[in-house]
Design a protein around this motif. Structure first.
Motif, PDB file in Angstrom:
ATOM      1  N   GLY A  81     -13.588   5.501  -2.748  1.00  0.00           N
ATOM      2  CA  GLY A  81     -12.837   4.772  -3.773  1.00  0.00           C
ATOM      3  C   GLY A  81     -13.322   4.893  -5.196  1.00  0.00           C
ATOM      4  N   TYR A  82     -14.185   5.886  -5.491  1.00  0.00           N
ATOM      5  CA  TYR A  82     -14.673   6.050  -6.867  1.00  0.00           C
ATOM      6  C   TYR A  82     -13.673   6.869  -7.686  1.00  0.00           C
ATOM      7  CZ  TYR A  82     -18.990   4.155  -5.061  1.00  0.00           C
ATOM      8  OH  TYR A  82     -19.914   3.327  -4.478  1.00  0.00           O
ATOM      9  N   SER A  83     -13.689   6.662  -8.991  1.00  0.00           N
ATOM     10  CA  SER A  83     -12.687   7.269  -9.868  1.00  0.00           C
ATOM     11  C   SER A  83     -12.909   8.773 -10.038  1.00  0.00           C
ATOM     12  CB  SER A  83     -12.704   6.602 -11.245  1.00  0.00           C
ATOM     13  OG  SER A  83     -13.901   6.913 -11.928  1.00  0.00           O
ATOM     14  N   ILE A  84     -11.810   9.493 -10.237  1.00  0.00           N
ATOM     15  CA  ILE A  84     -11.872  10.929 -10.499  1.00  0.00           C
ATOM     16  C   ILE A  84     -12.653  11.189 -11.785  1.00  0.00           C
ATOM     17  CG2 ILE A  84     -10.522  12.993 -11.004  1.00  0.00           C
ATOM     18  CD1 ILE A  84     -10.259  12.106  -8.141  1.00  0.00           C
ATOM     19  N   ALA A  85     -12.486  10.318 -12.773  1.00  0.00           N
ATOM     20  CA  ALA A  85     -13.185  10.490 -14.053  1.00  0.00           C
ATOM     21  C   ALA A  85     -14.696  10.479 -13.865  1.00  0.00           C
ATOM     22  CB  ALA A  85     -12.765   9.393 -15.026  1.00  0.00           C
ATOM     23  N   SER A  86     -15.191   9.561 -13.040  1.00  0.00           N
ATOM     24  CA  SER A  86     -16.623   9.480 -12.796  1.00  0.00           C
ATOM     25  C   SER A  86     -17.124  10.708 -12.028  1.00  0.00           C
ATOM     26  CB  SER A  86     -16.953   8.206 -12.003  1.00  0.00           C
ATOM     27  OG  SER A  86     -18.350   8.083 -11.810  1.00  0.00           O
ATOM     28  N   LEU A  88     -15.768  13.765 -12.066  1.00  0.00           N
ATOM     29  CA  LEU A  88     -15.744  14.902 -12.988  1.00  0.00           C
ATOM     30  C   LEU A  88     -16.884  14.809 -14.004  1.00  0.00           C
ATOM     31  CD1 LEU A  88     -11.907  15.282 -13.662  1.00  0.00           C
ATOM     32  CD2 LEU A  88     -13.367  16.708 -12.209  1.00  0.00           C
ATOM     33  N   SER A  89     -17.231  13.591 -14.398  1.00  0.00           N
ATOM     34  CA  SER A  89     -18.325  13.391 -15.353  1.00  0.00           C
ATOM     35  C   SER A  89     -19.648  13.888 -14.778  1.00  0.00           C
ATOM     36  CB  SER A  89     -18.428  11.903 -15.715  1.00  0.00           C
ATOM     37  OG  SER A  89     -19.572  11.657 -16.496  1.00  0.00           O
ATOM     38  N   GLN A  90     -19.921  13.553 -13.510  1.00  0.00           N
ATOM     39  CA  GLN A  90     -21.182  14.006 -12.923  1.00  0.00           C
ATOM     40  C   GLN A  90     -21.151  15.503 -12.620  1.00  0.00           C
ATOM     41  OE1 GLN A  90     -22.653  11.953  -9.395  1.00  0.00           O
ATOM     42  NE2 GLN A  90     -24.751  12.448  -9.979  1.00  0.00           N
ATOM     43  N   ILE A  91     -20.005  16.014 -12.204  1.00  0.00           N
ATOM     44  CA  ILE A  91     -19.882  17.464 -11.997  1.00  0.00           C
ATOM     45  C   ILE A  91     -20.175  18.210 -13.294  1.00  0.00           C
ATOM     46  CG2 ILE A  91     -18.241  19.342 -11.560  1.00  0.00           C
ATOM     47  CD1 ILE A  91     -16.898  17.547  -9.485  1.00  0.00           C
ATOM     48  N   SER A  92     -19.623  17.695 -14.400  1.00  0.00           N
ATOM     49  CA  SER A  92     -19.846  18.306 -15.715  1.00  0.00           C
ATOM     50  C   SER A  92     -21.322  18.309 -16.078  1.00  0.00           C
ATOM     51  CB  SER A  92     -19.037  17.550 -16.772  1.00  0.00           C
ATOM     52  OG  SER A  92     -19.303  18.047 -18.062  1.00  0.00           O
ATOM     53  N   ALA A  93     -22.011  17.193 -15.827  1.00  0.00           N
ATOM     54  CA  ALA A  93     -23.439  17.092 -16.139  1.00  0.00           C
ATOM     55  C   ALA A  93     -24.268  18.050 -15.276  1.00  0.00           C
ATOM     56  CB  ALA A  93     -23.915  15.660 -15.941  1.00  0.00           C
ATOM     57  N   ILE A  94     -23.908  18.167 -14.002  1.00  0.00           N
ATOM     58  CA  ILE A  94     -24.627  19.075 -13.098  1.00  0.00           C
ATOM     59  C   ILE A  94     -24.434  20.523 -13.536  1.00  0.00           C
ATOM     60  CG2 ILE A  94     -24.685  19.977 -10.739  1.00  0.00           C
ATOM     61  CD1 ILE A  94     -24.061  17.100  -9.788  1.00  0.00           C
ATOM     62  N   GLY A 323     -20.552  11.046  -8.470  1.00  0.00           N
ATOM     63  CA  GLY A 323     -20.007  10.072  -9.407  1.00  0.00           C
ATOM     64  C   GLY A 323     -20.033   8.647  -8.912  1.00  0.00           C
ATOM     65  N   SER A 324     -20.634   8.391  -7.745  1.00  0.00           N
ATOM     66  CA  SER A 324     -20.665   7.026  -7.209  1.00  0.00           C
ATOM     67  C   SER A 324     -21.608   6.160  -8.031  1.00  0.00           C
ATOM     68  CB  SER A 324     -21.100   7.037  -5.739  1.00  0.00           C
ATOM     69  OG  SER A 324     -22.366   7.646  -5.578  1.00  0.00           O
ATOM     70  N   TYR A 325     -21.331   4.883  -8.053  1.00  0.00           N
ATOM     71  CA  TYR A 325     -22.120   3.949  -8.854  1.00  0.00           C
ATOM     72  C   TYR A 325     -21.988   2.553  -8.266  1.00  0.00           C
ATOM     73  CZ  TYR A 325     -17.414   3.310 -10.777  1.00  0.00           C
ATOM     74  OH  TYR A 325     -16.064   3.101 -10.907  1.00  0.00           O
ATOM     75  N   ILE A 326     -22.745   1.624  -8.820  1.00  0.00           N
ATOM     76  CA  ILE A 326     -22.712   0.232  -8.366  1.00  0.00           C
ATOM     77  C   ILE A 326     -21.694  -0.522  -9.216  1.00  0.00           C
ATOM     78  CG2 ILE A 326     -24.078  -1.860  -8.027  1.00  0.00           C
ATOM     79  CD1 ILE A 326     -26.561   0.051  -7.967  1.00  0.00           C
ATOM     80  N   LEU A 327     -20.654  -0.982  -8.590  1.00  0.00           N
ATOM     81  CA  LEU A 327     -19.564  -1.627  -9.333  1.00  0.00           C
ATOM     82  C   LEU A 327     -20.054  -2.815 -10.156  1.00  0.00           C
ATOM     83  CD1 LEU A 327     -16.768  -1.552  -6.597  1.00  0.00           C
ATOM     84  CD2 LEU A 327     -16.867  -0.167  -8.668  1.00  0.00           C
ATOM     85  N   PHE A 332     -24.196   2.735 -18.145  1.00  0.00           N
ATOM     86  CA  PHE A 332     -23.442   3.488 -19.148  1.00  0.00           C
ATOM     87  C   PHE A 332     -21.999   3.613 -18.655  1.00  0.00           C
ATOM     88  CE2 PHE A 332     -27.786   5.169 -18.658  1.00  0.00           C
ATOM     89  CZ  PHE A 332     -28.322   4.830 -19.892  1.00  0.00           C
ATOM     90  N   TYR A 333     -21.079   3.032 -19.373  1.00  0.00           N
ATOM     91  CA  TYR A 333     -19.701   2.975 -18.886  1.00  0.00           C
ATOM     92  C   TYR A 333     -19.006   4.338 -18.917  1.00  0.00           C
ATOM     93  CZ  TYR A 333     -19.691  -2.003 -18.151  1.00  0.00           C
ATOM     94  OH  TYR A 333     -19.954  -3.250 -17.636  1.00  0.00           O
ATOM     95  N   GLU A 334     -19.415   5.226 -19.833  1.00  0.00           N
ATOM     96  CA  GLU A 334     -18.803   6.560 -19.855  1.00  0.00           C
ATOM     97  C   GLU A 334     -19.341   7.428 -18.715  1.00  0.00           C
ATOM     98  OE1 GLU A 334     -19.250   8.352 -23.649  1.00  0.00           O
ATOM     99  OE2 GLU A 334     -17.927   6.933 -24.670  1.00  0.00           O
ATOM    100  N   THR A 335     -20.577   7.182 -18.304  1.00  0.00           N
ATOM    101  CA  THR A 335     -21.186   7.897 -17.170  1.00  0.00           C
ATOM    102  C   THR A 335     -21.776   6.857 -16.216  1.00  0.00           C
ATOM    103  OG1 THR A 335     -23.242   8.114 -18.446  1.00  0.00           O
ATOM    104  CG2 THR A 335     -21.706   9.976 -18.492  1.00  0.00           C
ATOM    105  N   PRO A 336     -20.932   6.142 -15.485  1.00  0.00           N
ATOM    106  CA  PRO A 336     -21.405   5.014 -14.659  1.00  0.00           C
ATOM    107  C   PRO A 336     -22.370   5.410 -13.551  1.00  0.00           C
ATOM    108  CG  PRO A 336     -19.116   5.555 -14.153  1.00  0.00           C
ATOM    109  CD  PRO A 336     -19.477   6.337 -15.378  1.00  0.00           C
TER     110      PRO A 336
END
Length: 431
Positions: A81-86, A88-94, A323-327, A332-336
């Motif tokens: 249930g994590y967002s596509i944006a999150s 893609l954000s971690q994929i981009s960083a990796i 991109g998983s995170y603790i709700l 950091f909201y842009e990179t949760p």
């Protein structure tokens, strides 16, 4: 086709390295130089791959395994249930971390860029970064520009703020790319450049490390120099080789330079602020290491550890996905997905299996260390590499600097170090 694109390929890579270290966000005036260059590089790689048998079976296999890894953990994250944006954000960083590592090794193995030239480029970039840091420190300290104006300028030009602390007239300026300094210090120690340039470079790097006021970077520099000295002495005793006495003298000189650099900074600060010198230096040290900011930082990490530990225990084997995170707890909201306790956060993302995969890939990338370790002639340089790498990876226990483009350059710097001692070993055996 490969020969025609050789120079362009190398130029694009060098631009990427410059942007990763000298541009705090990779952007300048809203133009993301780093991302644009990385895209051009990957297109160039694709074109060369299509037109020529550029990659070995092993390289293609590792690439396919990486793609499968990313696909699996992206799918797992979507299921959770994590967002596509999150994601893609971690994929981009990796990818930003991996591209300098992979392309950097590729262009040297294929002869696009010479090893010595690559090392000189990295040292030059680090010296430019160090000089900018030292000049900025002096300008703020003497009051030519205020810290507020400096950070506002950084934000306007690069779109990001540095890590800063100001107590009276004493300032600390820190960016993630400062971690390039220790590996460049290591490269300077084994480089074949002239003595004047070598010692000048080392002095500038050590001065820059001093003014970061980073406990970790200070420890890093001291241990690198200490291990270099002790391992050189051990090698001299093991081999009865008089040539190693030069290495011992050099490392002793480096300790002296480091202490002198630290002393000069303190003397200059006292001189420039002769009325309040004792007060503001004492206040700065207290605030930096035991004050409200330090206490708040330590408390944040304690709370973070509790949340992340609980999240890891929810899925310890395979993790929760890219991109998983603790709700209930985002730093950091842009990179949760990004937390200062980075190794714990990565375990939350990828689980034990994913962490094993990461270290396996690093072992493959640095496989030469296994062979160099058993060479008596290389034992001093090998120990320096091992200590340097352990300290670098340990950064992830306290800060979230291991998944950035500048981190990719640091990893590449460690690869260059191994290639250089391999070259050095071949020269000794050939003589």
């Amino acid at each position: 086709m490969v020969n025609k694109n050789r120079n362009l390929f190398s130029i694009l890579f060098v631009i990427l390295i410059y942007a990763s270290i000298l541009l705090p966000s990779g952007s300048i005036l809203g133009v993301n130089v780093k991302t644009i260059t990385a895209i051009f590089l990957m297109v160039a790689v694709l074109l060369i791959f299509i037109s020529n048998s550029f990659f070995s079976f092993k390289e293609i296999s590792l690439l396919l395994l990486f793609m499968a890894f990313m696909t699996f953990y992206s799918t797992l994250s979507i299921i959770n249930g994590y967002s596509i944006a999150s994601i893609l954000s971690q994929i981009s960083a990796i990818l930003a971390t991996i591209i300098p590592m992979w392309i950097g090794a590729l262009i040297i193995r294929r002869g696009f860029l010479g090893l010595s030239k690559a090392i000189n480029i990295l040292i030059t970039i680090a010296l430019i970064h160090a000089t900018i840091k030292l000049v900025s420190f002096v300008l703020i300290t003497v009051g030519i520009i205020s810290l507020a104006d400096y950070t506002a300028m950084q934000s306007e030009i690069f779109g990001v703020l540095p890590i800063s602390l100001e107590v009276d007239n004493f300032v600390r300026l820190n960016v993630p790319s400062d971690f390039i300094f220790p590996v460049v210090l290591m490269l300077c120690l084994i480089s074949e450049m002239g003595y004047i340039r070598k010692y000048f470079s080392i002095a500038i790097i050590l001065l820059a490390i001093v003014v970061t006021y980073s406990r970790y970077l200070w420890l890093y520099a001291v241990l690198v120099l200490l291990v270099y000295y002790c391992s050189s002495l051990f090698k001299s005793l093991m081999t009865n080789d008089a040539r190693n006495s030069t290495g011992i003298k050099v490392s002793s000189l480096l300790f002296f330079i480091f202490i002198i650099a630290l002393s000069v900074i303190i003397i200059i600060i006292f001189y420039m602020n002769n009325n309040t010198g004792n007060d503001f230096i004492t206040n700065f040290i207290k605030e930096r290491y035991t004050g409200d900011n330090a206490s708040a930082s330590d408390y944040t990490r304690t709370v973070m550890y509790t949340w992340l530990s609980s999240a890891v225990l929810d899925s310890p084997i395979i993790g929760s996905g890219l991109g998983s995170y603790i709700l209930q707890y985002r730093r950091f909201y842009e990179t949760p997905w990004n937390y200062e306790l980075q190794w714990l956060a990565l375990t939350m993302n990828f689980g034990i299996i994913g962490i094993i995969y990461i270290f396996t890939q690093l072992a493959i990338y640095y496989k030469k260390i296994i062979f160099n370790f058993f060479e008596v002639e290389m034992i001093d340089k090998t120990f320096v590499w091992i200590i340097g790498m352990v300290l670098w990876l340990s950064v992830g226990f306290f800060n979230c600097f291991l998944i950035t483009s500048s981190a990719g350059v640091v990893f590449w710097g460690f690869w260059l170090y191994l290639e250089k001692i391999k070259e050095y070993n071949q020269k000794i055996k050939g003589s």
